[in-house]
Design an enzyme around this catalytic site. Structure first.
Site, PDB file in Angstrom:
ATOM      1  N   GLY A 101       0.833  -1.204   0.000  1.00  0.00           N
ATOM      2  CA  GLY A 101       0.000   0.000   0.000  1.00  0.00           C
ATOM      3  C   GLY A 101       0.863   1.248   0.000  1.00  0.00           C
ATOM      4  O   GLY A 101       0.558   2.238  -0.681  1.00  0.00           O
ATOM      5  N   GLN A 176       0.601   7.793   4.448  1.00  0.00           N
ATOM      6  CA  GLN A 176       0.663   7.482   3.014  1.00  0.00           C
ATOM      7  C   GLN A 176      -0.034   8.567   2.218  1.00  0.00           C
ATOM      8  O   GLN A 176       0.479   9.029   1.193  1.00  0.00           O
ATOM      9  CB  GLN A 176       0.009   6.128   2.737  1.00  0.00           C
ATOM     10  CG  GLN A 176       0.804   4.963   3.312  1.00  0.00           C
ATOM     11  CD  GLN A 176       0.102   3.630   3.114  1.00  0.00           C
ATOM     12  OE1 GLN A 176      -1.004   3.566   2.587  1.00  0.00           O
ATOM     13  NE2 GLN A 176       0.737   2.566   3.562  1.00  0.00           N
ATOM     14  N   ASP A 327       0.927  -0.064  12.943  1.00  0.00           N
ATOM     15  CA  ASP A 327       1.283  -1.394  12.441  1.00  0.00           C
ATOM     16  C   ASP A 327       1.585  -2.378  13.575  1.00  0.00           C
ATOM     17  O   ASP A 327       1.835  -3.562  13.317  1.00  0.00           O
ATOM     18  CB  ASP A 327       2.496  -1.300  11.512  1.00  0.00           C
ATOM     19  CG  ASP A 327       2.143  -0.601  10.205  1.00  0.00           C
ATOM     20  OD1 ASP A 327       0.957  -0.618   9.814  1.00  0.00           O
ATOM     21  OD2 ASP A 327       3.059  -0.024   9.582  1.00  0.00           O
ATOM     22  N   ARG A 358      -7.209  -6.133  10.022  1.00  0.00           N
ATOM     23  CA  ARG A 358      -6.384  -6.647  11.125  1.00  0.00           C
ATOM     24  C   ARG A 358      -7.164  -6.812  12.432  1.00  0.00           C
ATOM     25  O   ARG A 358      -6.754  -7.602  13.288  1.00  0.00           O
ATOM     26  CB  ARG A 358      -5.163  -5.747  11.329  1.00  0.00           C
ATOM     27  CG  ARG A 358      -4.143  -5.935  10.224  1.00  0.00           C
ATOM     28  CD  ARG A 358      -2.916  -5.077  10.388  1.00  0.00           C
ATOM     29  NE  ARG A 358      -1.925  -5.465   9.386  1.00  0.00           N
ATOM     30  CZ  ARG A 358      -0.878  -4.729   9.033  1.00  0.00           C
ATOM     31  NH1 ARG A 358      -0.671  -3.547   9.598  1.00  0.00           N
ATOM     32  NH2 ARG A 358      -0.027  -5.163   8.128  1.00  0.00           N
ATOM     33  N   ARG A 403       2.185  -9.044   8.877  1.00  0.00           N
ATOM     34  CA  ARG A 403       2.212  -8.767  10.333  1.00  0.00           C
ATOM     35  C   ARG A 403       1.292  -9.715  11.111  1.00  0.00           C
ATOM     36  O   ARG A 403       1.540  -9.999  12.272  1.00  0.00           O
ATOM     37  CB  ARG A 403       1.872  -7.313  10.618  1.00  0.00           C
ATOM     38  CG  ARG A 403       2.887  -6.360   9.991  1.00  0.00           C
ATOM     39  CD  ARG A 403       2.884  -4.986  10.598  1.00  0.00           C
ATOM     40  NE  ARG A 403       3.491  -4.040   9.688  1.00  0.00           N
ATOM     41  CZ  ARG A 403       4.811  -3.884   9.484  1.00  0.00           C
ATOM     42  NH1 ARG A 403       5.666  -4.605  10.164  1.00  0.00           N
ATOM     43  NH2 ARG A 403       5.255  -3.012   8.617  1.00  0.00           N
TER      44      ARG A 403
HETATM   45  C1  S3P Z   1       3.130   3.957   6.158  1.00  0.00           C
HETATM   46  C2  S3P Z   1       2.006   4.484   6.734  1.00  0.00           C
HETATM   47  C3  S3P Z   1       1.001   3.684   7.434  1.00  0.00           C
HETATM   48  C4  S3P Z   1       1.517   2.278   7.774  1.00  0.00           C
HETATM   49  C5  S3P Z   1       2.267   1.664   6.631  1.00  0.00           C
HETATM   50  C6  S3P Z   1       3.464   2.525   6.253  1.00  0.00           C
HETATM   51  C7  S3P Z   1       4.059   4.853   5.445  1.00  0.00           C
HETATM   52  O1  S3P Z   1      -0.131   3.540   6.598  1.00  0.00           O
HETATM   53  O2  S3P Z   1       0.455   1.442   8.156  1.00  0.00           O
HETATM   54  O3  S3P Z   1       2.729   0.374   6.962  1.00  0.00           O
HETATM   55  O4  S3P Z   1       5.196   4.443   5.151  1.00  0.00           O
HETATM   56  O5  S3P Z   1       3.678   6.015   5.185  1.00  0.00           O
HETATM   57  P1  S3P Z   1      -1.302   4.658   6.571  1.00  0.00           P
HETATM   58  O6  S3P Z   1      -0.741   5.893   6.017  1.00  0.00           O
HETATM   59  O7  S3P Z   1      -2.368   4.083   5.675  1.00  0.00           O
HETATM   60  O8  S3P Z   1      -1.760   4.776   7.991  1.00  0.00           O
END
Ligand code: S3P
Length: 448
Positions: A101, A176, A327, A358, A403
């Site tokens: 993602g 993200q 996470d 999760r 995870r």
């Molecule tokens: C991440 C942000 C998180 C996290 C993912 C890594 C990142 O996701 O769960 O494993 O590197 O910006 P979200 O932005 O959807 O919370």
């Protein structure tokens, strides 16, 4: 890796005391960003300590497809010759982000303000995850997205030819989404502003500054206001990737629940946007000391000295802490099962849109192992059974989620009967050496 990997069942049996040093691999979030920012700078960025998990390898491949020169020089040592902001060329084929993602959402941001068309896909888990959360703000820049129903992959993103800068209030706490907007803002004129009500991991802001961009962060009435000045000339950097606190969570939690254990986990991030798990474990009565505080790769880190903690207590995890440990809830719920009393995790609905749902995956797996749980849309409650109290003896479904797999393998180390996970293959996405590292400490994990 689009879900073609064969399922690999794995079994974890009760282990003796864990001892030794758990040197976990590089941070996944920082590794993705180092490759992407390196590809948007002009000249050579050298990276050391890069996580060579499948998620990050898929991002490296994507950067090549977009025109950057990306070369592996040795273990964790990579060179990226970037093409400059706005310099990506249109790839001749699909970009497959596998399970990641972070990879797909950051890449969508990176191409959204360049007039090229890019089609993204991923594995069965990623194709179920919502992309509207990034394409909504990216459309404000002028990008257009054509995906499946519900904003799902495969999806084609057509970057804006004449991007305009954007002011965007994040509707959910997501680094993200924040990072996708900042990456798009790099090739928009003027100032792009992102406002987050709750602070999320700030690696993009830190790294952008390192690459020479102007990024200001200040408190405002709606939350934290992040302002990026568009069209900077990004300067190539040396990036030393620190170890991943989300991976460090697994040996740390394993040592806390496995009788007689005493281990050291070097270089764990103390960045306040990442350290929520460690604060929570201390509140539960975990015996962890934080030694040699220092800075590594621009991140505050400490060496952890972790000992078996037979008297863990259930706690209420403050909901505001969720972004800094998002996470880590799966492995925290395993520790909670070995504590006395209830552990209440509220404000965690974002867990439902991760590599798997999760909340559901942990609740079902823990129930199968004999642990009582309660859940609603935004909450998970685990009723602890005390040290050594989890019956185990079950097979847990991992739903293509690394995870979830690692969390139940940790549970098996201290449960009364062994625990099987139906598929440990996704562990390759973030922690390829997990099995060897844990067995080296004294775990008894084997392939099924
Ligand atoms: C991440 C942000 C998180 C996290 C993912 C890594 C990142 O996701 O769960 O494993 O590197 O910006 P979200 O932005 O959807 O919370």
């Amino acid at each position: 890796m689009s879900g073609h990997a064969e399922a690999q069942p794995m079994i974890s049996a009760r282990s003796g005391p864990l001892s030794g040093v758990a040197a976990v691999p590089g941070d996944k979030s920082i590794s993705h960003r180092a490759l992407i920012f390196g590809a948007m700078a002009v000249g050579e960025t050298r990276i050391s300590g890069l996580l060579e998990g499948q998620d990050v390898l898929d991002t490296a491949k994507a950067m090549r497809a977009l025109g950057a020169e990306v070369t592996r020089l040795g273990e964790g040592a990579w060179s990226v010759h970037g093409v400059g902001t706005g310099g990506f060329s249109e790839p001749s084929d699909l970009i497959d982000c596998g399970n990641s993602g972070t990879g797909v959402r950051l890449l969508m941001g990176a191409v959204a303000t360049t007039p090229i068309s890019v089609t993204f896909t991923g594995d069965a888990s990623l194709r179920k995850r919502p992309m509207g959360r990034v394409t909504d703000p990216l459309s404000l820049f002028g990008a257009r997205a054509f995906g499946r129903k519900g904003g799902r992959l495969p999806m084609t993103l057509v970057g804006a030819a004449d991007p305009v800068p954007v002011r965007y209030v994040l509707p959910m706490a997501s680094a993200q989404v924040k990072s996708a907007v900042l990456l798009a803002g790099l090739n928009a004129p003027g100032e792009t502003v992102v406002i987050e009500r709750e602070p999320t991991r700030d690696h993009s802001e830190r790294m952008l500054r390192g690459f020479g961009a102007e990024v200001a962060v200040e408190a405002g009435p709606e939350g934290q206001v992040i302002t990026l000045v568009g069209r900077p000339e990004l300067r190539p950097q040396g990036v030393a990737v620190p170890r991943d606190p989300s991976s460090a969570a697994f040996p740390t939690c394993a040592a806390l629940i496995t009788e007689g254990s005493e281990i050291r986990v070097p270089g764990v991030s103390q960045n306040p946007t990442r350290n929520g798990l460690y604060l929570t474990l201390v509140e539960m009565g975990a015996d962890i000391s934080f030694e040699n505080p220092r800075e590594e790769g621009g991140e505050p880190v400490a060496d952890l000295h972790v000992r078996f903690s037979p008297d863990l207590r259930g706690v209420e995890v403050p909901p505001g802490r969720a972004p800094s440990m998002i996470d880590e809830y799966p492995v925290l719920s395993v520790v909670a099962a070995f504590a006395d009393g209830r552990t209440v995790m509220r404000g965690v609905k974002e867990l439902r849109v991760k590599e798997s749902d999760r909340i559901d995956a942990m609740a079902r797996g823990l129930e199968a192992c004999g642990v009582r749980t309660e859940e609603d849309e935004d909450t998970l409650i685990v009723h602890g059974m005390g040290a050594g109290g989890m019956p185990g003896g079950a097979t847990c479904a991992t739903h293509l989620d690394h995870r979830i797999a690692m969390s139940f393998l940790v549970a098996g180390m201290a449960a009364q009967r062994e625990i099987t996970v139906d598929d440990g293959a996704p562990i390759m996405t973030s922690f390829p050496l997990f099995e060897g590292l844990m067995n080296g400490l004294g775990a008894a994990i084997r392939r099924g």
